[in-house]
Motif scaffolding. Structure first.
Motif, PDB file in Angstrom:
ATOM      1  N   MET A 296       0.658  -1.109   0.096  1.00  0.00           N
ATOM      2  CA  MET A 296       0.045  -0.489  -0.181  1.00  0.00           C
ATOM      3  C   MET A 296       0.565   1.287   0.395  1.00  0.00           C
ATOM      4  O   MET A 296       0.188   2.583   0.128  1.00  0.00           O
ATOM      5  N   ARG A 297       1.721   0.860   0.714  1.00  0.00           N
ATOM      6  CA  ARG A 297       2.625   2.745  -0.033  1.00  0.00           C
ATOM      7  C   ARG A 297       2.854   3.361  -0.617  1.00  0.00           C
ATOM      8  O   ARG A 297       3.094   4.204  -0.698  1.00  0.00           O
ATOM      9  N   TYR A 298       2.826   2.776  -2.275  1.00  0.00           N
ATOM     10  CA  TYR A 298       2.844   3.586  -2.726  1.00  0.00           C
ATOM     11  C   TYR A 298       1.374   3.766  -3.802  1.00  0.00           C
ATOM     12  O   TYR A 298       0.340   4.965  -4.263  1.00  0.00           O
TER      13      TYR A 298
ATOM     14  N   ILE B 206      -1.300   5.083 -13.601  1.00  0.00           N
ATOM     15  CA  ILE B 206      -1.865   6.157 -13.066  1.00  0.00           C
ATOM     16  C   ILE B 206      -0.702   5.684 -11.139  1.00  0.00           C
ATOM     17  O   ILE B 206      -0.387   4.450 -10.934  1.00  0.00           O
ATOM     18  N   ALA B 207       1.290   6.057 -11.342  1.00  0.00           N
ATOM     19  CA  ALA B 207       1.520   6.219 -10.167  1.00  0.00           C
ATOM     20  C   ALA B 207       1.609   7.972  -9.733  1.00  0.00           C
ATOM     21  O   ALA B 207       1.425   8.855  -9.885  1.00  0.00           O
ATOM     22  N   MET B 208       1.874   7.349  -8.055  1.00  0.00           N
ATOM     23  CA  MET B 208       2.146   8.337  -7.234  1.00  0.00           C
ATOM     24  C   MET B 208       3.639   9.000  -7.555  1.00  0.00           C
ATOM     25  O   MET B 208       4.540   8.029  -7.974  1.00  0.00           O
ATOM     26  N   PRO B 209       3.923  10.221  -8.468  1.00  0.00           N
ATOM     27  CA  PRO B 209       5.304  10.496  -7.867  1.00  0.00           C
ATOM     28  C   PRO B 209       6.463  10.471  -6.970  1.00  0.00           C
ATOM     29  O   PRO B 209       7.883  10.346  -7.632  1.00  0.00           O
ATOM     30  N   GLY B 210       6.068  10.116  -5.544  1.00  0.00           N
ATOM     31  CA  GLY B 210       7.289   9.878  -4.948  1.00  0.00           C
ATOM     32  C   GLY B 210       7.569   8.411  -4.986  1.00  0.00           C
ATOM     33  O   GLY B 210       8.461   7.549  -4.541  1.00  0.00           O
TER      34      GLY B 210
END
Length: 143
Positions: free
Chosen positions: A33-35, A139-143
């Motif tokens: 779940m981190r990202y 779609i991905a989180m930028p981090g």
């Protein structure tokens, strides 16, 4: 109903509204779940109150839209899932030429090529009869 043929190591079946436990199982690892949300595990209440109603909005077995469970052929182990849905499905102007693809696998199955193998097999099957789809996006989180 669209059928996704088995790949070299994997089989696929659409998750139904009765499969909350499969969604819940993957979301219980903070690293998985981190990202997605910073590492917060999903509760069964969230699965039932948020994820399943959202799934119902775009679930289409004929088109292949939904969440596809991934199982390993040799032992039927449940690895996780691949999502395919129209981009912006929950807006007033969903995309008619773009599909979103996403995946979540349980951590023991990371780094073995399962996500790529599953995403490719599912995307090929879903896109095979949809010449109007010009883009497949993730779609991905930028981090």
């Amino acid at each position: 109903m669209l059928v996704v043929p088995d790949s070299g190591r994997l089989s696929f079946a659409l998750i139904t509204l009765a499969d909350a436990d499969l969604l819940y199982q993957v979301d219980q690892d903070e690293e998985v779940m981190r990202y997605i949300n910073g590492g917060k595990r999903s509760t069964m209440q969230t699965i039932v109150a948020v994820m399943l109603p959202r799934l119902a909005l775009y679930h289409s077995p004929a088109a292949g839209f939904g969440i596809w469970q991934i199982r390993r052929l040799d032992d039927q182990a449940y690895l996780g899932w691949v999502l395919i849905r129209p981009m912006g499905f929950n807006t007033e102007t969903p995309s008619l030429d773009t599909l979103e693809i996403g995946w979540r696998l349980q951590r023991p199955y990371w780094g073995q090529g399962y996500a790529s193998e599953a995403a490719l097999a599912i995307a090929r099957a879903v896109l095979a009869d949809k010449p109007q789809i010009h883009y497949l996006s993730a779609i991905a989180m930028p981090g």
